[in-house]
Motif scaffolding. Structure first.
Motif, PDB file in Angstrom:
ATOM      1  N   ALA A  56       6.081  -3.215   1.471  1.00 31.60           N
ATOM      2  CA  ALA A  56       6.912  -2.347   2.305  1.00 31.60           C
ATOM      3  C   ALA A  56       8.331  -2.394   1.763  1.00 31.60           C
ATOM      4  CB  ALA A  56       6.872  -2.819   3.758  1.00 31.60           C
ATOM      5  N   THR A  57       8.906  -1.233   1.457  1.00 28.38           N
ATOM      6  CA  THR A  57      10.241  -1.175   0.861  1.00 28.38           C
ATOM      7  C   THR A  57      11.068  -0.096   1.543  1.00 28.38           C
ATOM      8  OG1 THR A  57       9.451   0.384  -0.820  1.00 28.38           O
ATOM      9  CG2 THR A  57       9.416  -1.961  -1.391  1.00 28.38           C
ATOM     10  N   SER A  58      12.372  -0.201   1.349  1.00 27.01           N
ATOM     11  CA  SER A  58      13.287   0.813   1.853  1.00 27.01           C
ATOM     12  C   SER A  58      14.147   1.324   0.692  1.00 27.01           C
ATOM     13  CB  SER A  58      14.197   0.248   2.946  1.00 27.01           C
ATOM     14  OG  SER A  58      15.176   1.203   3.317  1.00 27.01           O
ATOM     15  N   LYS A  83      -6.469 -11.268   9.683  1.00 27.22           N
ATOM     16  CA  LYS A  83      -5.166 -11.883   9.927  1.00 27.22           C
ATOM     17  C   LYS A  83      -4.481 -11.092  11.029  1.00 27.22           C
ATOM     18  CE  LYS A  83      -2.749 -12.763   6.129  1.00 27.22           C
ATOM     19  NZ  LYS A  83      -2.146 -12.531   4.797  1.00 27.22           N
ATOM     20  N   PRO A  84      -3.437 -11.638  11.642  1.00 24.98           N
ATOM     21  CA  PRO A  84      -2.678 -10.844  12.621  1.00 24.98           C
ATOM     22  C   PRO A  84      -2.190  -9.536  12.006  1.00 24.98           C
ATOM     23  CG  PRO A  84      -2.040 -13.149  12.755  1.00 24.98           C
ATOM     24  CD  PRO A  84      -2.941 -13.036  11.557  1.00 24.98           C
ATOM     25  N   SER A  85      -2.081  -8.493  12.823  1.00 26.61           N
ATOM     26  CA  SER A  85      -1.742  -7.162  12.341  1.00 26.61           C
ATOM     27  C   SER A  85      -0.453  -7.128  11.528  1.00 26.61           C
ATOM     28  CB  SER A  85      -1.628  -6.205  13.536  1.00 26.61           C
ATOM     29  OG  SER A  85      -1.118  -4.962  13.149  1.00 26.61           O
ATOM     30  N   SER A  89       1.433  -9.498   3.142  1.00 29.50           N
ATOM     31  CA  SER A  89       0.391  -9.187   2.162  1.00 29.50           C
ATOM     32  C   SER A  89      -0.203 -10.471   1.584  1.00 29.50           C
ATOM     33  CB  SER A  89       0.988  -8.342   1.041  1.00 29.50           C
ATOM     34  OG  SER A  89       0.034  -8.016   0.072  1.00 29.50           O
ATOM     35  N   PRO A  90      -1.532 -10.481   1.349  1.00 31.84           N
ATOM     36  CA  PRO A  90      -2.481  -9.386   1.562  1.00 31.84           C
ATOM     37  C   PRO A  90      -3.081  -9.416   2.969  1.00 31.84           C
ATOM     38  CG  PRO A  90      -3.598 -11.202   0.486  1.00 31.84           C
ATOM     39  CD  PRO A  90      -2.150 -11.625   0.637  1.00 31.84           C
TER      40      PRO A  90
END
Length: 240
Positions: A56-58, A83-85, A89-90
């Motif tokens: 995830a990047t901005s 895994k929790p939502s 990653s991954p």
């Protein structure tokens, strides 16, 4: 915008729609899948997981990524997530929670520090075993170590990309409760009988390329043997 794909054949019809949202924010965050092969079929299997790598990047250095969240679309079970939502990653997918011959659409949503969001969707396809075939053994009666028995796994089919099919042949015996145990008791225990009754003795060393097989069979403890044929596809899903 809503885009709908409709597939028709005769009187049968199916449709699937995708909702596309357009944002005026040119600096909206980016959700990217970096490593996951959507062309692979995954085998539903307890204790097995597959990993989806993402980032995830901005594009705006003044904004930070505040949240990532995975969801499973079309009302499919969120129990697929290993895994929790919001885990980094991954993301792990629990293949033991999937069904054969299904397509799961998993959505990754990214939110930045001013509340702007974007998302991407990845599809996970599961494999199913071969279907529609029969298994026959001939003759049904014979003499141990003398009679030749013919095994035939006939008419099995699968998706085009799941070939070639391979085959195994085996048998199991039913263990009676009579007989002496090593401790001098009156017979075998229920647990021992259950394990023995479910155990398969292979008739070939490995998966066999032919759907036809001829062999003799050993003497059975209780006259009868249960013969088992299995049909495998290239992903090792099998029917028996």
């Amino acid at each position: 915008y809503e885009f709908t794909l409709t597939v028709s054949r005769g009187t049968r019809r199916a449709a699937y729609s995708v909702l596309v949202s357009i944002s005026s924010d040119e600096y909206m965050p980016r959700a990217t899948i970096t490593d996951f092969d959507e062309s692979v079929k995954y085998k539903p299997m307890d204790g097995a997981f597959t990993a989806i790598y993402f980032k995830a990047t901005s594009p705006d250095s003044a904004r930070t990524i505040e949240q990532t969240a995975w969801s499973v679309g079309d009302g499919q079970s969120a129990g697929l997530l290993g895994k929790p939502s919001g885990a980094p990653s991954p993301m792990l997918i629990d293949l033991g929670k999937t069904r054969p011959n299904a397509v799961y659409r998993l959505r990754l949503t990214v939110t930045d520090s001013i509340g702007s969001t974007s998302s991407t969707v990845v599809s996970l396809t599961t494999n199913g075993p071969p279907t529609s075939g029969t298994f026959a053994v001939s003759p049904y009666r014979g003499t141990a170590l003398t009679t030749e028995f013919e095994f035939l796994l006939d008419g099995w089919s699968d998706d085009v990309d799941d070939y070639p099919l391979t085959y195994t042949y085996s048998y199991r015996q039913r263990v009676s409760r009579r007989g002496s145990s090593r401790g001098g008791g009156g017979g075998t225990s229920f647990a021992d009988r259950r394990a023995a009754n479910s155990a398969l003795t292979p008739l070939v060393a490995d998966q066999y390329a032919s759907s036809w097989f001829v062999t003799t069979l050993p003497q059975a403890n209780n006259v009868n043997l249960t013969c088992v044929g299995r049909v495998f596809d290239r992903y090792l899903s099998y029917a028996q």
